[in-house]
Design an enzyme around this catalytic site. Structure first.
Site, PDB file in Angstrom:
ATOM      1  N   GLU A 232       0.963  -1.373   0.000  1.00 44.44           N
ATOM      2  CA  GLU A 232      -0.065   0.140  -0.200  1.00 44.44           C
ATOM      3  C   GLU A 232       0.988   1.312   0.035  1.00 44.44           C
ATOM      4  O   GLU A 232       1.630   1.070   0.952  1.00 44.44           O
ATOM      5  CB  GLU A 232      -0.901   0.189   1.235  1.00 44.44           C
ATOM      6  CG  GLU A 232      -2.338   1.649   0.845  1.00 44.44           C
ATOM      7  CD  GLU A 232      -3.487   1.446   2.491  1.00 44.44           C
ATOM      8  OE1 GLU A 232      -4.006   2.028   2.702  1.00 44.44           O
ATOM      9  OE2 GLU A 232      -3.567   0.041   3.002  1.00 44.44           O
ATOM     10  N   LYS A 248      -8.313  -1.141   1.099  1.00 42.79           N
ATOM     11  CA  LYS A 248      -9.841  -1.769   1.722  1.00 42.79           C
ATOM     12  C   LYS A 248     -10.765  -2.799   1.639  1.00 42.79           C
ATOM     13  O   LYS A 248     -10.483  -2.539   0.601  1.00 42.79           O
ATOM     14  CB  LYS A 248     -10.593  -0.314   2.314  1.00 42.79           C
ATOM     15  CG  LYS A 248     -10.302  -0.287   3.756  1.00 42.79           C
ATOM     16  CD  LYS A 248     -10.388  -0.926   4.681  1.00 42.79           C
ATOM     17  CE  LYS A 248     -10.050  -0.184   5.962  1.00 42.79           C
ATOM     18  NZ  LYS A 248      -8.551  -0.932   6.613  1.00 42.79           N
TER      19      LYS A 248
END
Length: 428
Positions: A232, A248
Site C-alpha cells: 500500500e 480496504k
C-alpha cells in the site's frame, strides 16, 4: 547541526538537533554483527540501481518522549544533510552517481497520531523501536553483497496481545460507537510476539519477496530491525503530483473470493469511506479542485488474498514541504478510520498495546520525490522478540468473528515467511 567522527555514537543535543553518525550494529544485541557498508541497502522504494553502492552518512532517531514535532525535525534534518524538501512542487533533481542519493524515512503510527493531536497511551510492545528514523545515504564504490554466514534460526510460538474473544469484543465496542454516532469506521489492529534465536535479518528480508510487496525491504538500527511486505502506497510525490492508494476490502485469492469481494456492499462502503477520507487529507495540501480518484475499488492480489485498492491523485499546493505532507497524511486513513481523530481516540482506548512498527510510514525521500509505503504486512525485531501486527476496518455491518478471521489471514503469510516455512517469490 553538530557533526562528529564516524566511530562515535549518535547523541541527542535537543529536540530539533542531533549529532549524527554512521550506525554500527553489534552481535550482542541478538541481531547479527553488521555494518551498513558491508551489505546492500534494502530500504523500501530505494533506487534499485543504487542499492549496492550506498553508504550511510547520517542518521536521526526520535522518540515521542523527546518532545517536539517529528515532521519538522525530519524536514530540517534532511535539509541540513543536502536533501532540501521544503518545496515538493519543484521537479525532482537529476540523479547523480556521486554525492548524496537520498534518505530512508520511517515514521511510526504513534508518531502520526502525535502529529494528529490524538492520544497515544497504550504501552509499546517493542519500546526500543524509534518513532522516527531518517537515514541519509551517499553513493560510494559499487560493492558485491558478501555471502551470508548461515546461522541457526529458530522462532518460538506466537503470543497474541489479545485473545480472539477480546478482539471480537473490541469489534462489538466499535459497532456500538458507530451506533452512537461517535465514528463511522475504526480500524482495529492486534499484535503478536515470538521469541527467536539466531539472526532475524534474513527472516525479515524474506518478507520483501512476498508477491505484491510493493514496499518490500528492511530498515535496521542498533538493536532493532523492521521488515516490510506492504502493498500500500501511503503517499507518493513526484514533481508536485500527489498520489495515495488506499487498500480496504479483503477476500481469499480464489475466483469465488474475487467475485464475493466485488459483490460485497459492506466492503465497498468501507472502502469508499476511506477513499473519501484520503481525498480530504490530500485536499488539505493540494491545489483547489485538483483531487481526483482513479481505479475506484480495483481488485489486486497480495499473497493469498484479494484486496480492493483505489488511487487518489492531486496537484500539490504551492510551497508544500515534507513536514506538512506528513502532518496531512499520517497516520494513514485506511488504518485509522473516520473521522480520523475520533477513530484514533477509540483505537487508543481499545487496543491493548501500541502499533509499534506497523501502520506507519516507511520509504525513500529525495528532493522532488517522496515514496512512502504504509507499514501494513510488517514485522519488527528487537533484541529478544519478533513482532507482527494485523487488523481490519470495522463498520456497522462488520461481523466480529469474520474480522478476527480476516486479521489471522493477513498475518499468516508473514508468520510463515518469518519461520522459513514459505517459499518466497520474485518481488512485484
Amino acid at each position: 547541526m553538530a557533526h562528529g567522527k564516524s566511530t562515535e555514537r549518535m547523541r541527542k543535543v535537543g529536540p530539533y538537533g542531533v549529532e549524527t553518525l554512521p550506525q554500527v550494529f553489534t552481535a550482542g544485541s541478538g541481531l547479527a554483527a553488521y555494518r551498513d557498508a558491508a551489505a546492500s541497502v534494502d530500504v523500501p522504494a530505494a533506487p534499485a540501481a543504487c542499492r549496492d553502492s550506498l553508504t550511510e552518512r547520517a542518521r536521526l532517531h526520535w522518540h515521542r518522549h523527546d518532545g517536539g514535532d517529528p515532521a519538522a525535525l525530519a524536514e530540517e534534518f534532511l535539509a541540513a544533510h543536502g536533501l532540501p524538501l521544503h518545496d515538493l512542487t519543484h521537479p525532482a533533481r537529476p540523479h547523480s552517481d556521486s554525492g548524496v542519493c537520498g534518505a530512508a524515512l520511517y515514521l511510526s503510527a504513534a508518531a502520526g497520531a502525535h502529529l494528529a493531536g490524538a492520544p497515544t497511551t497504550a504501552p509499546e510492545p517493542a519500546p526500543t523501536l524509534p518513532d522516527l528514523t531518517v537515514v541519509v545515504y551517499h553513493h560510494g564504490p559499487t560493492r558485491p553483497t558478501p555471502p551470508a554466514t548461515p546461522t541457526p534460526w529458530s522462532l518460538g510460538p506466537w503470543t497474541d496481545s489479545w485473545t480472539p474473544r477480546q478482539h471480537a469484543d473490541a469489534v462489538d465496542a466499535v459497532r456500538a460507537a458507530i451506533g452512537r454516532g461517535d465514528v463511522y469506521q475504526t480500524n482495529l489492529v492486534g499484535h503478536a510476539a515470538a521469541r527467536y534465536t539466531g539472526d532475524p535479518l534474513p527472516a525479515l528480508s524474506r518478507l520483501g519477496a512476498l508477491p505484491g510487496a510493493r514496499y518490500g525491504g528492511v530498515l535496521t538500527g542498533d538493536g532493532w530491525a523492521i521488515g516490510c511486505a506492504s502493498p500500500e502506497t501511503l503517499v507518493e510525490v513526484t514533481d508536485g503530483h500527489l498520489i495515495t492508494r488506499p487498500i480496504k476490502g479483503t477476500r481469499p485469492a480464489t475466483a469465488a473470493g474475487r467475485a464475493e469481494l466485488l459483490a460485497s456492499a459492506k466492503e465497498r462502503a468501507e472502502h469508499i469511506m476511506i477513499v473519501d477520507l484520503e481525498r480530504n487529507d490530500l485536499a488539505r495540501i493540494a491545489r483547489t479542485g485538483t483531487v481526483t480518484v482513479d481505479d475506484l475499488f480495483a481488485v489486486r492480489r497480495w499473497c493469498d488474498l484479494w484486496q480492493a485498492e483505489s488511487t487518489v491523485r492531486a496537484v500539490a499546493a504551492d510551497g508544500l514541504g515534507l513536514a506538512d505532507l506528513l502532518r496531512a497524511t499520517c497516520p494513514g486513513g485506511s488504518v485509522t478510520g473516520a473521522p480520523k481523530h475520533a477513530a484514533l481516540t477509540q483505537i487508543n482506548a481499545l487496543e491493548p498495546v501500541g502499533r509499534g512498527a506497523s501502520m506507519g510510514a516507511l520509504g525513500w525521500v529525495t528532493p522532488g520525490h517522496v515514496d512512502l509505503g504504509l507499514t501494513i504486512r510488517t514485522a519488527a525485531a528487537d533484541t529478544d522478540l519478533l513482532h507482527t501486527w494485523a487488523g481490519g476496518g470495522i463498520t456497522w455491518d462488520s461481523d466480529a468473528h469474520a474480522e478476527v478471521a480476516e486479521a489471522a489471514a493477513k498475518t499468516a503469510p508473514i508468520r510463515a515467511t518469518l519461520a522459513g516455512h514459505r517459499r518466497t517469490h520474485d518481488r512485484r
